[in-house]
Write a protein that holds these residues in place. Structure first.
Motif, PDB file in Angstrom:
ATOM      1  N   ARG A 500       0.759  -1.224  -0.029  1.00 65.83           N
ATOM      2  CA  ARG A 500      -0.053  -0.107  -0.020  1.00 65.83           C
ATOM      3  C   ARG A 500       0.833   1.185   0.055  1.00 65.83           C
ATOM      4  O   ARG A 500       0.736   2.248  -0.656  1.00 65.83           O
ATOM      5  CB  ARG A 500      -0.861  -0.100   1.105  1.00 65.83           C
ATOM      6  CG  ARG A 500      -1.865   1.308   1.289  1.00 65.83           C
ATOM      7  CD  ARG A 500      -2.688   1.631   0.261  1.00 65.83           C
ATOM      8  NE  ARG A 500      -3.411   2.760   0.258  1.00 65.83           N
ATOM      9  CZ  ARG A 500      -3.906   3.396  -0.523  1.00 65.83           C
ATOM     10  NH1 ARG A 500      -3.843   2.985  -1.948  1.00 65.83           N
ATOM     11  NH2 ARG A 500      -4.733   4.403  -0.202  1.00 65.83           N
ATOM     12  N   GLU A 503       2.427   1.585  -3.358  1.00 69.67           N
ATOM     13  CA  GLU A 503       1.409   2.198  -4.292  1.00 69.67           C
ATOM     14  C   GLU A 503       1.172   3.630  -4.101  1.00 69.67           C
ATOM     15  O   GLU A 503       1.082   4.487  -5.101  1.00 69.67           O
ATOM     16  CB  GLU A 503       0.144   1.390  -4.211  1.00 69.67           C
ATOM     17  CG  GLU A 503      -1.076   1.811  -4.811  1.00 69.67           C
ATOM     18  CD  GLU A 503      -2.368   1.204  -4.741  1.00 69.67           C
ATOM     19  OE1 GLU A 503      -3.593   1.388  -5.312  1.00 69.67           O
ATOM     20  OE2 GLU A 503      -2.410   0.297  -3.878  1.00 69.67           O
ATOM     21  N   LYS A 506       4.039   5.543  -5.509  1.00 65.86           N
ATOM     22  CA  LYS A 506       4.279   5.533  -6.772  1.00 65.86           C
ATOM     23  C   LYS A 506       3.546   6.488  -7.586  1.00 65.86           C
ATOM     24  O   LYS A 506       3.743   7.221  -8.750  1.00 65.86           O
ATOM     25  CB  LYS A 506       3.501   4.007  -7.427  1.00 65.86           C
ATOM     26  CG  LYS A 506       3.773   3.998  -9.008  1.00 65.86           C
ATOM     27  CD  LYS A 506       3.325   2.602  -9.461  1.00 65.86           C
ATOM     28  CE  LYS A 506       3.256   2.304 -10.683  1.00 65.86           C
ATOM     29  NZ  LYS A 506       2.853   0.824 -11.280  1.00 65.86           N
TER      30      LYS A 506
END
Length: 527
Positions: A500, A503, A506
């Protein structure tokens, strides 16, 4: 005030190394050397002179009792140009020591009687105010009974010209008195009066025009700040005649009296108390008193009063510092200032009493300054084959506070304010212990890159904001992060090293892999 603080430290480094020679010469072959350069952090970079030095190298005592060099070591004293030796002041160097780490201290000497002297000053100030209240009682009672109507009687006694120029306001009396006296001065056409004024200062009108700067000097003493006093003095170096010459000598060619002033400002509230007492007394001098006095000296009394008050205090500091030539010059000026005030009849006698009583207090302040100079104490860690700089604060030690929570690495979250540069601290660091050590005077004092005061303790350096709040700079347990790395740390603190978190990062615009890795390495220090 010959150089800036940075220039002074650079020059003392070069001067000390010039005296001991290059470590590539014979000294290196035989033994090491160690130097100390002590300086205040005031705007004038005043050297710390005549202070006993104690040095231990690798636990061995190599110096115990030599003093940092002062003007007298070069046959000079306050009031004389000394740019040629300025860089050598505040220095001690020791040859013939073994190489290694060192502990260097400026050590106090003799009995500490400063508290007793300070209490004497407080008692004298209280008695001073009470006696002046009694002396001013006739004017106070007249003013209380008749208010502005008493001006007419004062006008007749003082032969006041231009009475209509007075502003009939009790609030802001200093301003109203000033504007009135200016009107009086502008109205003076008597050649005899102008000649008398010019004989005293060159141009009494110029002195009047600088009353704001004179008042700022009194306010600086009321603030009790060495920095404020130095700044106010700088604004007076171009006064006309002998006054300007004396102020120039106080600013440009002095060390010892400045050290005395700094120690009183740093260690006590005596300047504040003395100035508060003086201002209370001056505010007892009701408008009818000033009309009588200003009328008789035809418009240039108030500036002379301000100059006299300040020079009495500075003169006592000079005398206590051994600056005999400068103290004598100030004594001569004070005689002329008394002559300027002396034509004010009964008002002059009141002012002379004020000056005499202030002089007695000022002598005690001078005595206090000598006692405080004997108390100076600083300790730093150093090393051989270099000049180690001791920076003594010119202000009272700050009531420092711990860094803001945003500097605690574990407390950073996604909403924490991010800056271009952010220093965060590992949870294992006991910042409260560091703060306590700083408050107790165990930290080395220096300068942060931005000019703030810095404290180095327990292997860590903190800067101090003007309000006393600390911020981490560098050291054990400190990590510097840029803006994006700091934001990434907030993500790791919430989600850990998880898919998580990966992510979210990113999708963070501009975040590079190296910045993400930097944040991760900090996060891992407290897992």
């Amino acid at each position: 005030m010959a150089v800036t603080g940075v220039e002074a430290l650079n020059r003392t480094q070069a001067s000390a190394e010039a005296e001991v020679g290059s470590i590539d010469g014979s000294i290196k072959e035989c033994s090491a050397w160690i130097g100390v350069a002590a300086v205040y952090d005031d705007p004038w970079a005043t050297p710390v002179t005549g202070c006993q030095v104690r040095i231990k190298v690798e636990g061995e005592l190599v110096a115990d009792g030599p003093r940092t060099k002062g003007l007298s070591a070069y046959g000079k004293e306050d009031g004389q140009p000394h740019d040629d030796v300025r860089a050598k002041l505040g220095i001690h160097h020791q040859n013939g020591v073994k190489s290694g780490s060192a502990v260097i201290a400026l050590v106090p000497e003799g009995a500490d009687d400063s508290k007793d002297i300070e209490q004497q000053i407080r008692s004298q100030l209280a008695a001073f105010e009470m006696s002046m209240r009694e002396l001013l009682k006739p004017w106070i009672e007249e003013w209380s009974k008749h208010g502005w109507w008493s001006i007419q009687d004062a006008k007749r006694r003082g032969q006041m010209h231009g009475f209509e120029a007075w502003r009939k306001e009790e609030v802001g009396f200093w301003v109203s008195a000033g504007e009135t006296a200016k009107e009086v001065w502008d109205g003076v056409t008597s050649g005899a009066v102008i000649e008398k004024a010019q004989a005293l200062w060159g141009y009494a009108g110029e002195l009047w025009d600088r009353r704001k700067q004179l008042m700022n000097l009194l306010k600086a003493f009321a603030e009790g700040s060495a920095k404020a006093i130095e700044k106010a003095l700088e604004s007076l170096v171009d006064l006309p005649g002998e006054l300007g010459e004396v102020f120039n000598a106080l600013v440009q060619h002095s060390v010892d009296w400045v050290e005395n002033m700094i120690e009183v400002a740093r260690e006590t509230d005596v300047f504040k108390r003395a100035t508060k007492t003086i201002m209370a007394i001056v505010m007892m001098m009701t408008p009818n008193f000033w009309v009588e006095g200003i009328g008789m000296v035809e418009g240039y009394l108030l500036p002379e009063v301000l100059v006299t008050i300040v020079l009495i205090i500075i003169g006592a500091l000079c005398a206590a510092a051994g600056a005999s030539a400068l103290a004598l010059r100030i004594t001569g000026l004070l005689s002329k200032l008394r002559a300027a005030v002396g034509t004010a009849g009964t008002a002059a006698r009141v002012l002379f009493t004020l000056f005499d009583k202030l002089d007695a207090v000022a002598k005690l302040i001078g005595k206090l300054s000598r006692a405080l100079r004997r108390r100076r104490h600083e300790v730093i860690s150093g090393e051989t084959n270099k000049t180690n700089q001791i920076v003594r604060r010119s202000a009272s030690p700050l009531d420092v506070n711990p860094p803001a929570s945003r500097h605690s690495a574990k407390k950073v979250n996604q909403k924490t304010v991010a800056k271009d540069v952010n220093t965060v601290v590992e949870p294992r660091v006991d910042m409260n212990a560091d703060v306590a050590a700083i408050k107790e005077g165990h930290a080395a004092v220096g300068r942060a890159p931005g000019g703030d005061v810095s404290y180095t303790v327990n292997g860590r350096t903190y800067g101090a904001h003007p309000n006393g709040t600390l911020y981490p700079i560098e050291g054990d347990g400190f990590h510097t992060l840029d803006r994006d790395s700091f934001k990434a740390l907030g993500v790791y603190n919430k989600f850990g090293d998880t898919p998580r978190a990966a992510e979210i990062m990113k999708n963070m615009s501009g975040l590079r892999a190296d910045q993400q890795q930097r944040a991760l390495s900090v996060w891992k220090t407290y897992q």
